[in-house]
Design a protein around this motif. Structure first.
Motif, mmCIF file in Angstrom:
data_model
loop_
_atom_site.group_PDB
_atom_site.id
_atom_site.type_symbol
_atom_site.label_atom_id
_atom_site.label_comp_id
_atom_site.label_asym_id
_atom_site.label_seq_id
_atom_site.Cartn_x
_atom_site.Cartn_y
_atom_site.Cartn_z
ATOM 1 N N ALA A 1 0.822 -1.216 0.000
ATOM 2 C CA ALA A 1 0.000 0.000 0.000
ATOM 3 C C ALA A 1 0.857 1.269 0.000
ATOM 4 O O ALA A 1 0.513 2.263 -0.632
ATOM 5 C CB ALA A 1 -0.928 0.012 1.210
ATOM 6 N N LEU A 2 1.972 1.225 0.713
ATOM 7 C CA LEU A 2 2.819 2.419 0.802
ATOM 8 C C LEU A 2 3.762 2.491 -0.400
ATOM 9 O O LEU A 2 3.737 1.632 -1.263
ATOM 10 C CB LEU A 2 3.616 2.401 2.110
ATOM 11 N N TYR B 1 8.256 1.619 8.020
ATOM 12 C CA TYR B 1 7.569 2.748 8.645
ATOM 13 C C TYR B 1 7.674 2.716 10.164
ATOM 14 O O TYR B 1 7.535 3.741 10.810
ATOM 15 C CB TYR B 1 6.106 2.855 8.167
ATOM 16 N N GLY C 1 -2.763 -2.790 11.591
ATOM 17 C CA GLY C 1 -2.438 -1.433 11.184
ATOM 18 C C GLY C 1 -3.051 -0.294 11.956
ATOM 19 O O GLY C 1 -2.534 0.814 11.908
ATOM 20 N N LEU C 2 -4.163 -0.490 12.647
ATOM 21 C CA LEU C 2 -4.837 0.687 13.219
ATOM 22 C C LEU C 2 -4.296 1.025 14.600
ATOM 23 O O LEU C 2 -4.301 0.180 15.482
ATOM 24 C CB LEU C 2 -6.342 0.432 13.336
ATOM 25 N N PRO C 3 -3.861 2.264 14.802
ATOM 26 C CA PRO C 3 -3.334 2.616 16.117
ATOM 27 C C PRO C 3 -4.459 2.703 17.148
ATOM 28 O O PRO C 3 -5.553 3.163 16.851
ATOM 29 C CB PRO C 3 -2.717 3.993 15.892
ATOM 30 N N SER D 1 -0.079 9.324 17.574
ATOM 31 C CA SER D 1 -0.014 7.867 17.727
ATOM 32 C C SER D 1 1.428 7.504 17.382
ATOM 33 O O SER D 1 2.081 8.218 16.622
ATOM 34 C CB SER D 1 -0.968 7.173 16.754
ATOM 35 N N ASN E 1 2.335 5.141 15.547
ATOM 36 C CA ASN E 1 2.374 4.876 14.103
ATOM 37 C C ASN E 1 2.611 6.155 13.304
ATOM 38 O O ASN E 1 3.421 6.179 12.386
ATOM 39 C CB ASN E 1 1.058 4.251 13.639
ATOM 40 N N GLU E 2 1.875 7.216 13.649
ATOM 41 C CA GLU E 2 2.051 8.450 12.880
ATOM 42 C C GLU E 2 3.435 9.042 13.117
ATOM 43 O O GLU E 2 4.135 9.410 12.173
ATOM 44 C CB GLU E 2 0.997 9.505 13.245
ATOM 45 N N THR F 1 6.025 6.886 11.444
ATOM 46 C CA THR F 1 5.907 6.950 9.988
ATOM 47 C C THR F 1 6.494 8.254 9.459
ATOM 48 O O THR F 1 7.206 8.273 8.450
ATOM 49 C CB THR F 1 4.433 6.820 9.549
ATOM 50 N N ASN G 1 -6.648 -3.684 10.807
ATOM 51 C CA ASN G 1 -7.147 -2.788 9.768
ATOM 52 C C ASN G 1 -8.221 -3.542 8.987
ATOM 53 O O ASN G 1 -7.970 -4.631 8.489
ATOM 54 C CB ASN G 1 -5.997 -2.383 8.835
ATOM 55 N N ILE H 1 -9.761 -3.012 6.075
ATOM 56 C CA ILE H 1 -9.983 -2.794 4.638
ATOM 57 C C ILE H 1 -10.107 -4.101 3.849
ATOM 58 O O ILE H 1 -11.037 -4.282 3.074
ATOM 59 C CB ILE H 1 -8.882 -1.886 4.031
ATOM 60 N N ARG I 1 3.355 13.191 1.542
ATOM 61 C CA ARG I 1 2.155 12.543 1.001
ATOM 62 C C ARG I 1 0.966 13.444 1.307
ATOM 63 O O ARG I 1 0.762 13.814 2.460
ATOM 64 C CB ARG I 1 1.958 11.162 1.636
ATOM 65 N N VAL J 1 -1.844 6.786 -4.903
ATOM 66 C CA VAL J 1 -2.481 5.596 -4.349
ATOM 67 C C VAL J 1 -3.955 5.865 -4.071
ATOM 68 O O VAL J 1 -4.327 6.944 -3.620
ATOM 69 C CB VAL J 1 -1.706 5.079 -3.108
ATOM 70 N N ILE K 1 -1.251 10.967 6.131
ATOM 71 C CA ILE K 1 -0.008 10.408 5.599
ATOM 72 C C ILE K 1 -0.301 9.183 4.739
ATOM 73 O O ILE K 1 -0.228 9.234 3.522
ATOM 74 C CB ILE K 1 1.020 10.055 6.689
ATOM 75 N N GLY L 1 -5.634 4.301 7.274
ATOM 76 C CA GLY L 1 -6.029 4.088 8.673
ATOM 77 C C GLY L 1 -4.868 3.726 9.569
ATOM 78 O O GLY L 1 -5.037 3.485 10.756
ATOM 79 N N MET L 2 -3.669 3.691 9.016
ATOM 80 C CA MET L 2 -2.527 3.196 9.771
ATOM 81 C C MET L 2 -1.955 4.231 10.745
ATOM 82 O O MET L 2 -1.494 3.880 11.808
ATOM 83 C CB MET L 2 -1.456 2.717 8.784
ATOM 84 N N CYS L 3 -1.993 5.527 10.385
ATOM 85 C CA CYS L 3 -1.277 6.485 11.235
ATOM 86 C C CYS L 3 -2.181 7.247 12.201
ATOM 87 O O CYS L 3 -1.744 7.656 13.265
ATOM 88 C CB CYS L 3 -0.444 7.440 10.385
ATOM 89 N N PHE M 1 -11.307 8.405 11.867
ATOM 90 C CA PHE M 1 -10.258 8.679 10.895
ATOM 91 C C PHE M 1 -10.889 9.101 9.575
ATOM 92 O O PHE M 1 -11.659 8.347 8.978
ATOM 93 C CB PHE M 1 -9.389 7.439 10.667
#
Lengths: 481, 297
Positions: free
Chosen positions: A184-185, A194, A251-253, A268, A270-271, A274, A413, A415, B44, B86, B216, B220-222, B235
């Protein structure tokens, strides 16, 4: 298998007396200001010295306790022999990412924790040896040495390029299947790029490991969010994949649900990570992604895992004046690797254990000014087996803070699950998969890593990737579900 | 790499890109967006999809120069490429026959509202469109909107096109005239969306707004794009970008969007200086370098 004849000249009882070779490290005063790697790696001489300590057990407990079953005794013997490329090849039979696990695996919970030398002193430095061999291989790698397996004509899609996906891809390509990895990234590596900072796992290492996989024939496609850009059904029905492995990670914080988490300055993990790792915010303005100014500020991370320590040690390197770890249990319960705790303390991180934030406070513009915290004491063990933290009445106090990073874990996550009909999930939204074959409820679809287990470690995800590759190979060979 | 098939300014500082992105074109639904990274050192950012053509495998992005990244993007021409795109990300707009739908677009927000307006019309709604901008030049996609709306109202701050005033003035008139409105979709600057929300809250008209917070990854990751919805964090990238306007805390949205204001300013200034230097160098190579050395760079 009878043990091969050892070339180790040191008698067994002498080996027990040999001290563990220390990992050369960058000095704390220097590294606390830089993102360059902390551990500097063994020299060939140090590696051989360390390898001589191996007791060469008849039934090696180290291999038994390794989630991917690395043949430790055999590769260590090859180091003693001085044949480092053969040692690397031996590791690669079971582990396609040795330069990565050699750096970030919690060896004390697996191979090194099971090492018989622990009973007499310190375990064999298996992680350090693995890292040495992998780095040596990297420096001497020759693309021509790659032997490609006979093509089976089968196509496998791997969703996610983190530890489980890369491992599955590496194993599957060696079985002769076509492998296409979707990420995805914009960079390959998932949490390795990340989540884990440069000072613990340089990006260069990941890129080199990925390049080896590319040379082996694995195809990587970035900027594809499976579930959005293309669905699992489309991969199977329209793009001609015979099987799919889902390794999308947790994936979800998670946030704490306490007041003020939306204030500016609250991240978070993660943010925050990242921005630093994937987006190079620590190199702003050379790179465009910004991060708030940490210089001279009070910064805290909430949590006690590896992610928490990665975050607070990154904050220190961004110039934080004071850097705290706020953790609601005691140090004994901290899930972080012991080496990371040691490194963090050396660098000047302050640990405030048995401390839990109750709310964040901010100025009139919404910028964080502090956290109101409460002291805890340990009560009876909870469902995780660790002693439950219990609040101490009247112990509230305010920690002045400009930045807070929340590192209390992640969840699934949704999705992929929400766009794949018939894919069974748990109550918490993780994908249900068989523990040995990693098969899901959908024919041809396998899953593994954090998206099945919830947040765990790199090596456990890799173990799942291995099992999935074996499961997929079996399915593609006999067609049985 | 994503190739730009066509790039044209449609208003001062607003450019439309037609980009080769077959996977995204195939899946895009109204209301969704993409995340773009221009080059190796780029950030991004989320961007609006104006429309897509599944057969040709192209998506259209409409970009307004605001900060460094959008300014850099708008310097790209037909034949150039964008490093990463993306998507499509976010939940598509909820499309059904609501009855009468008012679609409101402020400035570049009109590009985001356009595909939803078209889908609403197709679903059998009566579509009343109100679009606006500071002046005539900054009202975009008027012909396109006319093609998918029963009525189109234009407002400008200076009266250079349509009514003098704000899009919300026109909405107020509609409501005061007793026009039955079943749903409002508003996309534009935060003050506009907040004003719409305040106006329709009293009338109890369901109102959706499409939010564009700092993002970013977009998956939903960050959690950087979290918005406060009735006191709880959601989110924008996965729960949105469209939200019920009456449940959104707009003050927090404004506060969080200001988080990197200083850095954004610095980036843009540095970029402009760089462009200026490049221009001078192209005109008179030796002099520009000498001037730069004098500045102590």
């Amino acid at each position: 298998m009878p043990p091969t004849k050892s070339n180790n000249p040191v008698p067994n009882k002498e080996r027990i007396k040999m001290p563990r070779q220390h990992m050369p490290e960058q000095l704390p005063v220097i590294r606390a200001k830089e993102f360059t790697e902390v551990n500097l790696g063994y020299s060939a001489e140090l590696a051989r010295q360390e390898a001589l300590r191996c007791l060469e057990c008849a039934k090696p407990t180290c291999t038994k306790d390794c989630p991917v079953g690395v043949k430790v005794k055999e590769f260590v013997q090859l180091i003693v022999d001085g044949d480092f490329m053969a040692a690397a090849a031996k590791i690669r039979e079971d582990n396609v990412l040795p330069a990565i696990t050699g750096r970030v695996c919690p060896q004390e919970d697996h191979c090194e924790g099971a090492c018989l030398l622990c009973k007499r002193g310190e375990s064999l430095g298996i992680g350090y040896l693995e890292r040495f061999v992998a780095d040596y291989e990297q420096q001497h790698f020759d693309v021509k040495s790659i032997v490609k397996a006979t093509p089976t004509g089968k196509k496998v899609a791997v969703v996610g390029s983190g530890p489980s996906g890369l491992t599955a891809a590496g194993d599957l390509i060696q079985k002769g299947h076509q492998v296409h990895v979707f990420e995805a990234l914009h960079e390959i590596g998932g949490v390795l790029v990340y989540g884990i900072p440069e000072f613990r796992l340089p990006k260069k290492i990941i890129r080199e490991q990925v390049d080896i996989m590319r040379a082996m024939g694995v195809v990587f496609e970035t900027d594809v969010v499976v579930g959005r850009t293309v669905t699992i059904n489309e991969l199977l029905e329209e793009e001609g994949y015979d099987a799919v492995f889902i390794g999308t990670g947790a994936g979800l914080p998670q946030f704490m649900g306490i007041p003020g988490e939306h204030y500016n300055g609250v991240y978070s993990a993660n943010e925050f990570l990242t921005r630093i790792n994937l987006m190079h915010a620590y190199e702003f303005p050379k790179y465009d992604e910004p991060i708030v100014d940490f210089r001279g500020k009070n910064v805290a991370v909430i949590g006690g895992g590896n992610t928490a320590l990665d975050a607070i040690r990154s904050a220190l390197r961004l110039g934080a004046g004071k850097a705290y770890v706020l953790y609601r249990r005691s140090e004994a319960e901290m899930p972080a690797r012991k080496e990371e705790v040691k490194h963090a303390k050396e660098e000047g991180i302050e640990f405030h254990v048995l401390t839990a934030p109750l709310e964040f406070q901010a100025d009139e513009k919404g910028w964080l000014t502090g956290a109101r915290c409460q002291k805890m004491e340990l009560g009876e063990p909870d469902s995780s087996g660790r002693r439950r933290p219990v609040p101490i009445e009247g112990s509230e106090y305010v920690v002045p803070l400009s930045v807070a990073v929340i590192a209390i874990g992640t969840t699934a996550n949704p999705i992929v699950q929400s766009t794949t009909p018939g894919l069974a999930t748990t109550k918490k939204g993780y994908i249900q998969a068989d523990e040995t074959s990693q098969k899901t409820s959908r024919k041809g679809v396998f899953a593994g890593g954090d998206i099945v287990t919830g947040g765990a470690t790199v090596i456990l995800a890799m173990g799942a990737g291995r099992r999935a590759a074996a499961g997929i190979h079996e399915y593609l060979t006999n067609g049985e579900w | 790499m994503f190739k730009i098939i066509n790039a044209q300014f449609i208003a001062p500082g607003i450019k439309r890109f037609v980009i080769e992105a077959p996977r995204i074109a195939r899946k895009q639904r109204p209301g969704q967006f993409v995340i773009v990274r221009v080059n190796e050192r780029g950030e991004r950012i989320p961007l609006t999809i104006e429309r897509s053509d599944a057969e040709k495998g192209t998506v259209n992005l409409v970009v307004q120069s605001i900060g460094k990244t959008t300014t850099l993007l708008n310097s790209l021409e037909t034949g150039d490429s964008i490093l990463d795109i993306v998507g499509p990300l976010g939940k598509p707009s909820e499309i059904e026959n609501f009855g009468t739908v008012v679609v409101m677009g402020g400035g570049v927000g009109t590009a985001m509202a356009y595909p939803t307006a078209a889908a609403m019309k197709k679903a059998g709604n009566r579509v009343i469109t109100i679009i606006g901008g500071r002046n005539k030049d900054l009202v975009i996609l008027e012909p396109e909107m006319r093609g998918v709306s029963d009525t189109v109202y234009v407002t400008t701050d200076d009266g250079s096109s349509g009514d003098k005033g704000l899009v919300t003035d026109r909405l107020r008139q509609l409501l005061e005239n007793g026009t039955r409105v079943d749903l409002v979709l508003a996309v534009g600057p935060i003050p506009m969306m907040r004003a719409v929300a305040d106006m329709t809250r009293k009338e109890r008209i369901k109102t959706m707004v499409s939010l564009n917070p700092i993002m970013i990854d977009g998956t939903g990751m960050c959690g950087g794009c979290r918005v406060l919805v009735e006191g709880k964090s959601e989110f924008a990238c996965v729960d949105g970008p469209e939200f019920d306007a009456h449940r959104i805390d707009f003050a927090v949205l404004v506060q969080r969007n200001a988080m990197y204001r200083d850095a954004e300013k610095q980036s843009l200034e540095d970029y402009r200086r760089e462009c200026e230097y490049e221009k001078q160098k192209a005109a008179a190579p030796g002099e520009a370098e000498a001037a730069c050395t004098l500045e102590g760079k």
